[in-house]
Design a protein around this motif. Structure first.
Motif, short mmCIF file in Angstrom:
data_model
loop_
_atom_site.label_atom_id
_atom_site.label_comp_id
_atom_site.label_asym_id
_atom_site.label_seq_id
_atom_site.Cartn_x
_atom_site.Cartn_y
_atom_site.Cartn_z
N GLY A 65 170.01 -71.00 76.74
CA GLY A 65 168.83 -71.82 76.55
C GLY A 65 168.68 -72.90 77.20
O GLY A 65 169.50 -73.11 78.25
N ALA A 66 167.65 -73.89 76.97
CA ALA A 66 167.48 -75.04 77.69
C ALA A 66 168.32 -76.30 77.26
O ALA A 66 168.58 -76.36 76.04
N LEU A 67 168.63 -77.10 78.04
CA LEU A 67 169.37 -78.29 77.75
C LEU A 67 168.69 -79.73 78.03
O LEU A 67 168.13 -79.63 79.22
N GLY A 68 168.52 -80.68 77.06
CA GLY A 68 167.98 -81.98 77.41
C GLY A 68 166.50 -82.07 77.25
O GLY A 68 165.94 -83.17 77.38
N GLU A 69 165.74 -80.86 77.22
CA GLU A 69 164.26 -80.88 77.24
C GLU A 69 163.67 -81.69 75.99
O GLU A 69 162.75 -82.30 76.08
N ALA A 70 164.22 -81.23 74.86
CA ALA A 70 163.74 -81.89 73.58
C ALA A 70 164.00 -83.42 73.74
O ALA A 70 162.97 -84.10 73.05
N ALA A 71 165.05 -83.91 73.65
CA ALA A 71 165.26 -85.24 74.10
C ALA A 71 164.47 -85.99 75.13
O ALA A 71 164.17 -87.10 74.92
N GLY A 72 163.89 -85.16 76.17
CA GLY A 72 163.33 -85.47 77.48
C GLY A 72 161.89 -85.87 76.54
O GLY A 72 161.27 -86.60 76.83
#
Ligand code: ADP
Ligand code: MG
Length: 328
Positions: free
Chosen positions: A157-164
């Protein structure tokens, strides 16, 4: 609208056809049948207004996310989701809000074959508590303990995108420049990651019986990998170069900000797992075959704590060190 009518509305919208629901909404309790040879896996997660979501979040997104965060926990255990209960606390009995919330909740529930089998409806400060139930073949559940030195560390899965997406919303319209950098579709995708997380259910089921340990990343990679290491009594060595840096993130944030979001940003709901060397190729092939985004980010080591090495082998010090378990 009375509590009774709200429940009737939820009941009507949440009709399902799972044959293992012997009794769903409408009695004093639900009755569920666990198939022979399966273990029941259960978790509960609560979203509270003002703590877990921005005031402007839509009811539909809240419904989706309140289930998604629980399905992510089931995914981390390698379980197939089956049933859910929903405890709703509402300041007023707003039918339009409940209808939209339930539609968001059920969009994910029905896609994943989850039956809403009960819940509770009370008055109070806005909060949603979802209990989810999943099934796993007896003895095959994935756990946080079990990582061994030498195992590879994978993120699905993706990392950091939601926090971005959250950082973008929080900077919205303040003239800082964040709201004008990158293209609108890219920014929209980051916001979508925040509001509509995708639980990595297929990945979890595929890792069952093969990953030595697994955890879902809700509080940021460093923090949650730290929990996995603590439970396994090991440490982790990450390669700075190997961390995923999505194009959408890189378009909006500078390189240092991207690394911070990837390492310490919350709300990813990706899976972090450890895989023994001997199984690595098979696991990677299967994940690729299902088109699951996978990143190999480092190795398990015997020295406790999570360290990050740059290209020349020097220790990289992250901007935020994560939570208490990080440097055990
Ligand atoms: P009791 O008073 O016995 O706890 P309730 O009136 O709270 O019963 O609930 C009646 C039925 O409606 C139960 O089956 C319960 O699980 C279901 N229910 C209540 N609130 C919700 C909700 N928010 N979502 C789904 N089911 C609900
Ligand atoms: Mg009740």
């Amino acid at each position: 609208m009375a509590e009774f009518d709200l429940i009737a509305l939820i009941h009507e919208l949440g009709e399902n056809d799972r044959s293992d629901v012997l009794l769903g909404i409408g009695d004093d309790a639900a009755v569920l049948r666990v198939a022979e040879g399966m273990d029941l896996v259960t978790c509960v997660d609560t979203l509270v207004a003002g703590v877990h979501f921005l005031p402007a979040t839509t009811a539909w997104d809240l419904g989706w996310k309140s289930l998604a965060v629980n399905l992510s926990d089931l995914a981390a255990m390698g379980a197939s989701p089956a049933w859910a209960q929903l405890a709703l606390t509402l300041p007023t009995s707003d039918q339009a809000f409940v209808r939209d919330f339930i539609h968001g909740f059920l969009a994910l529930a029905q896609r994943e074959g989850v039956a809403l089998v009960g819940g509770d409806t009370t008055r109070g400060e806005l909060a949603f508590s979802v209990t989810a139930y999943g099934l796993v073949p007896s003895g095959q559940v994935l756990r946080r303990g079990g990582a061994r030195p030498g195992d590879h560390i994978l993120v699905c899965g993706a990392l950091g995108e939601a926090a971005g997406g959250l950082a973008y919303l929080q900077a919205g319209g303040d003239g800082s420049g964040l709201h004008t950098r990158s293209s609108a579709p890219r920014r929209e995708r980051l916001v979508q990651r925040l509001h509509r997380p995708e639980p990595m259910l297929a990945a979890g089921q595929l890792l069952r019986g093969r990953a030595s340990a697994c955890i879902d990343i809700s509080d940021g990679l460093l923090s949650d990998l730290g929990h996995l290491c603590t439970a396994s009594n090991v440490g982790a060595e990450l390669r700075l170069d190997a961390l995923p840096r999505s194009e959408d993130l890189c378009a909006l944030f500078n390189a240092e900000e991207v690394v911070d979001l990837v390492l310490a940003g919350g709300d990813d709901y990706a899976l972090c797992c450890t895989v023994p060397e001997a199984l690595l190729v098979a696991v990677q092939d299967d994940l690729a075959g299902r088109e699951i985004e996978t990143h190999m980010i480092g190795r398990v080591v015997s020295e406790r704590g999570v360290t990050i090495l740059d290209r020349s082998g020097h220790t990289f010090t992250p901007r935020r060190r994560g939570y208490e378990h990080f440097s055990a």
